[in-house]
Design an enzyme around this catalytic site. Structure first.
Site, PDB file in Angstrom:
ATOM      1  N   LYS A  73      10.761  -7.141  -0.854  1.00 45.08           N
ATOM      2  CA  LYS A  73      10.355  -6.105   0.102  1.00 45.08           C
ATOM      3  C   LYS A  73      10.104  -6.635   1.514  1.00 45.08           C
ATOM      4  O   LYS A  73      10.294  -5.919   2.497  1.00 45.08           O
ATOM      5  CB  LYS A  73       9.110  -5.378  -0.402  1.00 45.08           C
ATOM      6  N   ASP A 110       6.606   4.301   0.997  1.00 44.25           N
ATOM      7  CA  ASP A 110       5.394   4.255   0.162  1.00 44.25           C
ATOM      8  C   ASP A 110       4.233   5.036   0.795  1.00 44.25           C
ATOM      9  O   ASP A 110       3.465   5.685   0.082  1.00 44.25           O
ATOM     10  CB  ASP A 110       4.958   2.811  -0.085  1.00 44.25           C
TER      11      ASP A 110
END
Ligand code: ATR
Length: 282
Positions: A73, A110
């Site tokens: 990520k 997110d």
């Protein structure tokens, strides 16, 4: 029919390992629900192959983009042509879209997933702006949730982490609305709060329980656990038992997938009870 028409739109999730990812089930459900001719695959990519994988991605016929999970990520950032400002603030990318010119655009959904989950499941009169939020944990998930709550106008964020230094680093980075409180004082920190979020791994199947007395938490405070295995954690059960509204963590996973699916496959997907049931049946 031209050659182009034969090409099936594709996306997937890269990680190492990636076997545990629930994203293929999520996107597969939506592809079937909307009757789309598309593919979404698990793509195991070891760290040493990440750069080559990203370079090759735009040349793969039909590849529209990917989700990114651990450990990539943060590592993907230097290899992307453009990165949206929210992803920069979070410091991580979980969604990549191949642009028409073949360049790669990174975003992080997110924070969106976290807020959309609260909006969907919290009582309609609840607002992040109404009171201080208490956050347990200071890992990657906490970063996205901090950004989400700052953008949702939370007046104050009380950060509580076993390793205090990590919480202090976040407070230094994200500014004066953040306050650090010692892990040992977590129960007292609940006084006057409008939201309590567990972003630690405590309470997850196989992990130690999250021990925190809820006596000081106002009854109208919302409680959210990002742990979703089990779905009803001990924290959520105890919160509900004393009358607090409580929101489970599965919705964050489901809602974070929406922007990627829409960008890759052209349909804005919905999070429905049938989707929740399908993911839980996994
Ligand atoms: P993620 O990226 O999912 O947030 P992470 O970066 O591994 O995962 O963070 C895990 C969080 O759970 C951390 O805040 C961690 O606290 P430390 O920073 O002190 O390690 C917290 N955590 C894990 N096990 C814990 C435990 N036994 N007691 C208290 N906190 C714990």
């Amino acid at each position: 029919m031209s050659e182009q028409d034969d090409i099936i739109p594709r996306a997937g999730v890269i990680g190492w390992p990636v076997a545990h990812s629930r994203s293929p089930r999520l996107h597969g459900f939506w592809l079937r629900q909307y009757g789309l001719n598309g593919r979404y695959d698990k793509l195991p990519v070891p760290p040493e192959e990440l750069e080559a994988f990203l370079q090759a991605l735009p040349k793969e016929p039909g590849f529209r983009g990917i989700n990114v999970t651990l450990p990539h990520k943060m590592a993907v950032l230097p290899h992307l042509a453009t990165i949206d400002p929210t992803a920069r603030r979070i410091g991580a990318v979980n969604t990549i879209v191949v642009q028409p010119d073949g360049s790669l655009h990174g975003s992080n959904t997110d924070a969106f997933g976290f807020i959309e989950n609260l909006k969907a499941q919290a009582p309609s009169n609840w607002s992040a702006a109404a009171g201080p939020a208490v956050l347990l944990g200071a890992g990657g998930a906490a970063r996205a949730i901090i950004v989400a709550l700052l953008d949702a106008a939370a007046p104050a964020l009380r950060l509580i982490n076993r390793s205090r230094g990590k919480a202090e680093a976040l407070a230094a980075e994200f500014g004066p609305r953040l306050e650090v409180i010692d892990w040992e004082r977590r129960a007292e920190a609940l006084g006057g709060a409008g939201l309590l979020v567990n972003t630690t791994s405590l309470g997850m199947s196989g992990q130690p329980p999250l021990e925190i007395a809820l006596d000081d938490l106002p009854r109208n405070a919302l409680v959210n656990d990002i742990v979703y295995s089990p779905l009803e954690t001990d924290l959520l059960a105890r919160a509900r038992a004393r009358g607090n509204p409580a929101v489970d963590g599965l919705g964050m996973l489901l809602h974070q997938g929406r922007p990627g699916f829409e960008a890759w496959f052209g349909v804005a997907p919905e999070v429905t009870p049938a989707l929740r049931a399908a993911i839980l049946a996994d």
